[in-house]
Design a protein around this motif. Structure first.
Motif, PDB file in Angstrom:
ATOM      1  N   PHE A 105      40.892  87.893 -11.498  1.00 37.44           N
ATOM      2  CA  PHE A 105      41.760  87.070 -12.366  1.00 37.44           C
ATOM      3  C   PHE A 105      41.375  85.600 -12.236  1.00 37.44           C
ATOM      4  CE2 PHE A 105      46.206  85.179 -12.962  1.00 37.44           C
ATOM      5  CZ  PHE A 105      46.218  85.371 -14.329  1.00 37.44           C
ATOM      6  N   ASN A 106      40.951  85.004 -13.320  1.00 34.15           N
ATOM      7  CA  ASN A 106      40.688  83.557 -13.335  1.00 34.15           C
ATOM      8  C   ASN A 106      40.976  83.082 -14.746  1.00 34.15           C
ATOM      9  OD1 ASN A 106      40.026  80.981 -12.799  1.00 34.15           O
ATOM     10  ND2 ASN A 106      37.903  81.371 -12.218  1.00 34.15           N
ATOM     11  N   PRO A 107      42.250  82.798 -15.004  1.00 35.28           N
ATOM     12  CA  PRO A 107      42.699  82.682 -16.388  1.00 35.28           C
ATOM     13  C   PRO A 107      42.115  81.509 -17.161  1.00 35.28           C
ATOM     14  CG  PRO A 107      44.485  82.213 -14.850  1.00 35.28           C
ATOM     15  CD  PRO A 107      43.329  82.642 -14.037  1.00 35.28           C
ATOM     16  N   THR A 108      41.766  81.792 -18.406  1.00 32.53           N
ATOM     17  CA  THR A 108      41.441  80.763 -19.380  1.00 32.53           C
ATOM     18  C   THR A 108      42.600  80.751 -20.365  1.00 32.53           C
ATOM     19  OG1 THR A 108      39.130  81.312 -19.157  1.00 32.53           O
ATOM     20  CG2 THR A 108      39.742  80.041 -21.104  1.00 32.53           C
ATOM     21  N   LEU A 109      43.230  79.601 -20.515  1.00 35.50           N
ATOM     22  CA  LEU A 109      44.404  79.536 -21.393  1.00 35.50           C
ATOM     23  C   LEU A 109      43.984  79.586 -22.853  1.00 35.50           C
ATOM     24  CD1 LEU A 109      46.702  76.776 -19.843  1.00 35.50           C
ATOM     25  CD2 LEU A 109      46.476  79.173 -19.236  1.00 35.50           C
ATOM     26  N   PRO A 110      44.687  80.372 -23.665  1.00 38.34           N
ATOM     27  CA  PRO A 110      44.457  80.288 -25.107  1.00 38.34           C
ATOM     28  C   PRO A 110      44.709  78.852 -25.567  1.00 38.34           C
ATOM     29  CG  PRO A 110      45.960  82.095 -24.564  1.00 38.34           C
ATOM     30  CD  PRO A 110      45.747  81.325 -23.308  1.00 38.34           C
ATOM     31  N   GLU A 111      43.941  78.419 -26.552  1.00 40.44           N
ATOM     32  CA  GLU A 111      44.074  77.041 -27.055  1.00 40.44           C
ATOM     33  C   GLU A 111      45.545  76.707 -27.372  1.00 40.44           C
ATOM     34  OE1 GLU A 111      41.913  74.655 -27.052  1.00 40.44           O
ATOM     35  OE2 GLU A 111      43.304  73.301 -28.105  1.00 40.44           O
ATOM     36  N   ALA A 112      46.236  77.689 -27.952  1.00 40.31           N
ATOM     37  CA  ALA A 112      47.619  77.454 -28.383  1.00 40.31           C
ATOM     38  C   ALA A 112      48.572  77.190 -27.209  1.00 40.31           C
ATOM     39  CB  ALA A 112      48.117  78.650 -29.185  1.00 40.31           C
ATOM     40  N   TYR A 113      48.145  77.522 -25.980  1.00 38.99           N
ATOM     41  CA  TYR A 113      49.023  77.332 -24.817  1.00 38.99           C
ATOM     42  C   TYR A 113      48.849  75.950 -24.163  1.00 38.99           C
ATOM     43  CZ  TYR A 113      50.119  82.411 -24.231  1.00 38.99           C
ATOM     44  OH  TYR A 113      50.555  83.703 -24.356  1.00 38.99           O
ATOM     45  N   ARG A 114      47.749  75.249 -24.515  1.00 36.21           N
ATOM     46  CA  ARG A 114      47.358  74.088 -23.694  1.00 36.21           C
ATOM     47  C   ARG A 114      48.267  72.880 -23.838  1.00 36.21           C
ATOM     48  NH1 ARG A 114      41.140  74.682 -22.272  1.00 36.21           N
ATOM     49  NH2 ARG A 114      41.035  76.932 -22.596  1.00 36.21           N
ATOM     50  N   ASP A 115      49.109  72.905 -24.861  1.00 37.19           N
ATOM     51  CA  ASP A 115      50.044  71.792 -25.028  1.00 37.19           C
ATOM     52  C   ASP A 115      51.414  72.080 -24.421  1.00 37.19           C
ATOM     53  OD1 ASP A 115      48.390  69.973 -26.308  1.00 37.19           O
ATOM     54  OD2 ASP A 115      48.609  71.028 -28.224  1.00 37.19           O
ATOM     55  N   THR A 116      51.558  73.184 -23.714  1.00 37.02           N
ATOM     56  CA  THR A 116      52.864  73.508 -23.119  1.00 37.02           C
ATOM     57  C   THR A 116      53.201  72.440 -22.070  1.00 37.02           C
ATOM     58  OG1 THR A 116      52.099  75.799 -23.277  1.00 37.02           O
ATOM     59  CG2 THR A 116      54.255  75.430 -22.289  1.00 37.02           C
ATOM     60  N   GLU A 117      54.452  72.003 -22.091  1.00 41.43           N
ATOM     61  CA  GLU A 117      54.843  70.906 -21.187  1.00 41.43           C
ATOM     62  C   GLU A 117      55.492  71.384 -19.886  1.00 41.43           C
ATOM     63  OE1 GLU A 117      55.560  67.204 -24.182  1.00 41.43           O
ATOM     64  OE2 GLU A 117      57.280  68.513 -23.803  1.00 41.43           O
ATOM     65  N   TYR A 118      56.010  72.611 -19.902  1.00 37.81           N
ATOM     66  CA  TYR A 118      56.686  73.146 -18.719  1.00 37.81           C
ATOM     67  C   TYR A 118      55.866  74.332 -18.220  1.00 37.81           C
ATOM     68  CZ  TYR A 118      60.480  70.078 -19.885  1.00 37.81           C
ATOM     69  OH  TYR A 118      61.214  68.951 -20.132  1.00 37.81           O
ATOM     70  N   VAL A 119      55.458  74.271 -16.956  1.00 38.10           N
ATOM     71  CA  VAL A 119      54.505  75.259 -16.449  1.00 38.10           C
ATOM     72  C   VAL A 119      54.991  75.809 -15.115  1.00 38.10           C
ATOM     73  CG1 VAL A 119      52.106  75.626 -15.724  1.00 38.10           C
ATOM     74  CG2 VAL A 119      52.608  73.951 -17.523  1.00 38.10           C
ATOM     75  N   PHE A 120      55.020  77.130 -15.009  1.00 40.67           N
ATOM     76  CA  PHE A 120      55.320  77.747 -13.720  1.00 40.67           C
ATOM     77  C   PHE A 120      54.113  78.553 -13.242  1.00 40.67           C
ATOM     78  CE2 PHE A 120      57.041  81.433 -11.228  1.00 40.67           C
ATOM     79  CZ  PHE A 120      57.171  80.707 -10.049  1.00 40.67           C
ATOM     80  N   LEU A 121      53.593  78.160 -12.098  1.00 40.13           N
ATOM     81  CA  LEU A 121      52.458  78.837 -11.474  1.00 40.13           C
ATOM     82  C   LEU A 121      53.012  79.758 -10.409  1.00 40.13           C
ATOM     83  CD1 LEU A 121      50.530  75.485 -10.986  1.00 40.13           C
ATOM     84  CD2 LEU A 121      50.026  77.191 -12.766  1.00 40.13           C
ATOM     85  N   ALA A 122      53.134  81.033 -10.744  1.00 38.85           N
ATOM     86  CA  ALA A 122      53.651  81.993  -9.767  1.00 38.85           C
ATOM     87  C   ALA A 122      52.613  82.170  -8.653  1.00 38.85           C
ATOM     88  CB  ALA A 122      53.967  83.317 -10.459  1.00 38.85           C
ATOM     89  N   ASN A 123      53.016  82.933  -7.661  1.00 37.02           N
ATOM     90  CA  ASN A 123      52.202  83.079  -6.459  1.00 37.02           C
ATOM     91  C   ASN A 123      50.842  83.738  -6.706  1.00 37.02           C
ATOM     92  OD1 ASN A 123      51.293  83.789  -3.853  1.00 37.02           O
ATOM     93  ND2 ASN A 123      52.547  85.661  -3.901  1.00 37.02           N
ATOM     94  N   ILE A 124      49.807  82.893  -6.782  1.00 33.91           N
ATOM     95  CA  ILE A 124      48.416  83.375  -6.793  1.00 33.91           C
ATOM     96  C   ILE A 124      47.603  82.399  -5.950  1.00 33.91           C
ATOM     97  CG2 ILE A 124      48.305  84.684  -8.968  1.00 33.91           C
ATOM     98  CD1 ILE A 124      47.349  82.126 -10.367  1.00 33.91           C
ATOM     99  N   ASP A 125      46.345  82.660  -5.774  1.00 33.56           N
ATOM    100  CA  ASP A 125      45.435  81.770  -5.049  1.00 33.56           C
ATOM    101  C   ASP A 125      45.623  80.321  -5.540  1.00 33.56           C
ATOM    102  OD1 ASP A 125      43.198  80.293  -4.256  1.00 33.56           O
ATOM    103  OD2 ASP A 125      41.880  82.041  -4.331  1.00 33.56           O
ATOM    104  N   PRO A 126      45.893  79.390  -4.626  1.00 34.86           N
ATOM    105  CA  PRO A 126      46.127  78.005  -5.063  1.00 34.86           C
ATOM    106  C   PRO A 126      44.953  77.395  -5.828  1.00 34.86           C
ATOM    107  CG  PRO A 126      46.090  78.179  -2.649  1.00 34.86           C
ATOM    108  CD  PRO A 126      46.113  79.567  -3.187  1.00 34.86           C
TER     109      PRO A 126
END
Ligand code: AMP
Length: 306
Positions: A105-126
């Motif tokens: 897992f090494n996510p690439t954000l869809p273009e449509a997601y990149r302007d999101t202002e509120y972000v929660f990074l759940a427990n994964i490799d820092p």
């Protein structure tokens, strides 16, 4: 009203508690958080599943209005976690962690997601959490969770991540492990000195505490909520992630980052966590309504008023 971006594990969980057992049920930190947040605002989810992931689970997330454009389906098996709770259910004993497709897992954000202002990074490799943050253009409020494994094994990357997020959520044992402080107030103070504006320390059945740094004040401002007394705790899996999702969903919906509103968000987080533990997997959330959430929020006022 803003949307929330949620990144983390999407899993099939096998869980046993004194109240029963489920095999390969819907789970994962991102799933719990996204579902909780969906009661407040639109959610964009990022994760990965394998070919074996049942379509009905995707239908459930869609029924909650969760945007799944960032959820990849790849060849292989879905991440599988198996755990058991005994006694007071305060701690899971992990029986198996089969990373499967989650290993790459090494996510690439869809273009449509990149302007999101509120972000929660759940427990994964820092390091992955930092990678995701780099792809978000102008975040207003970012939060992360972590676990003992990363505190011990990826400490430097985790400390760098903490310099970049606004809020860190962790449990009492993790706060002590991260800081070497036994006193949670001092632990929170040390974490705040490392970057974030706010820290939430979760204490399981003993509730949660919010610490924020205030200009001109020498010690962090402190707000504490108990846990809600639910009739039966059947399965605590996902409580922390439901808490984080509820908190972030409420913040994004209200777009108010003041300390009083952070307090309200902590109570909403506690409400979502309390519903989650009433049943296995995400079963309680399938019938949960916003009215029930508001009722329990008022219930929190009653149990804390004096
Ligand atoms: P919680 O009970 O809030 O700690 O979250 C439990 C959820 O986290 C379960 O649904 C698991 O699928 C997921 N989980 C367990 N171990 C890991 C891990 N090492 N990395 C990411 N997610 C995990």
């Amino acid at each position: 009203m803003s949307e929330v971006l949620i990144v983390g594990s999407v899993a099939l969980d096998t869980v046993e508690t004194p109240f029963g057992r489920v095999g390969r049920a819907l789970g994962g930190a991102a799933t719990y958080a996204a579902t909780a947040a969906s009661f407040f605002t639109g959610v964009r989810m990022v994760g990965v599943v394998g070919e074996d992931f049942p379509e009905e689970h995707l239908d459930f997330l869609r029924s909650r209005g969760v945007d799944l454009r960032g959820l990849e389906r790849v060849p292989g098996k879905t991440f599988h976690w198996s755990g058991r709770y005994v006694g007071d259910l305060s701690q899971a004993e992990t029986l198996a962690t089969d990373l499967n497709v989650f290993a790459d897992f090494n996510p690439t954000l869809p273009e449509a997601y990149r302007d999101t202002e509120y972000v929660f990074l759940a427990n994964i490799d820092p390091e992955l959490q930092r990678n995701v943050l780099r792809q978000v253009r102008a975040p207003r409020w970012t939060a992360c969770d972590t676990m003992n494994f990363w505190i011990a094994g990826k400490r430097a990357a985790l400390l760098e991540l903490l310099e970049q997020v606004h809020l860190v959520l962790l449990n009492d044992a993790e706060a002590r492990q991260l800081t070497g402080e036994s006193d949670l107030g001092r632990a929170a103070q040390q974490i705040l000195q490392g970057g974030p504006q706010a820290v939430v320390i979760k204490k399981g059945a003993h509730g949660a505490a919010l610490y924020t740094e205030q200009p001109g004040e020498s010690f962090p401002r402190w707000f504490s909520v108990p846990s809600y007394p639910v009739p039966v705790v059947r399965d605590p899996t996902g409580a922390g992630d439901s808490f984080a999702g509820g908190l972030m969903g409420y913040l994004a919906a209200t777009e108010d980052l003041s300390e009083p509103n952070l307090r309200r968000a902590v109570v909403y987080g506690s409400v979502l966590a309390s519903f989650n533990i009433e049943d296995f997997s995400l079963n309680r959330q399938r019938t949960l309504t916003r009215e029930e959430i508001e009722e329990r929020y008022e219930g929190f006022r009653r149990i804390t008023a004096f």
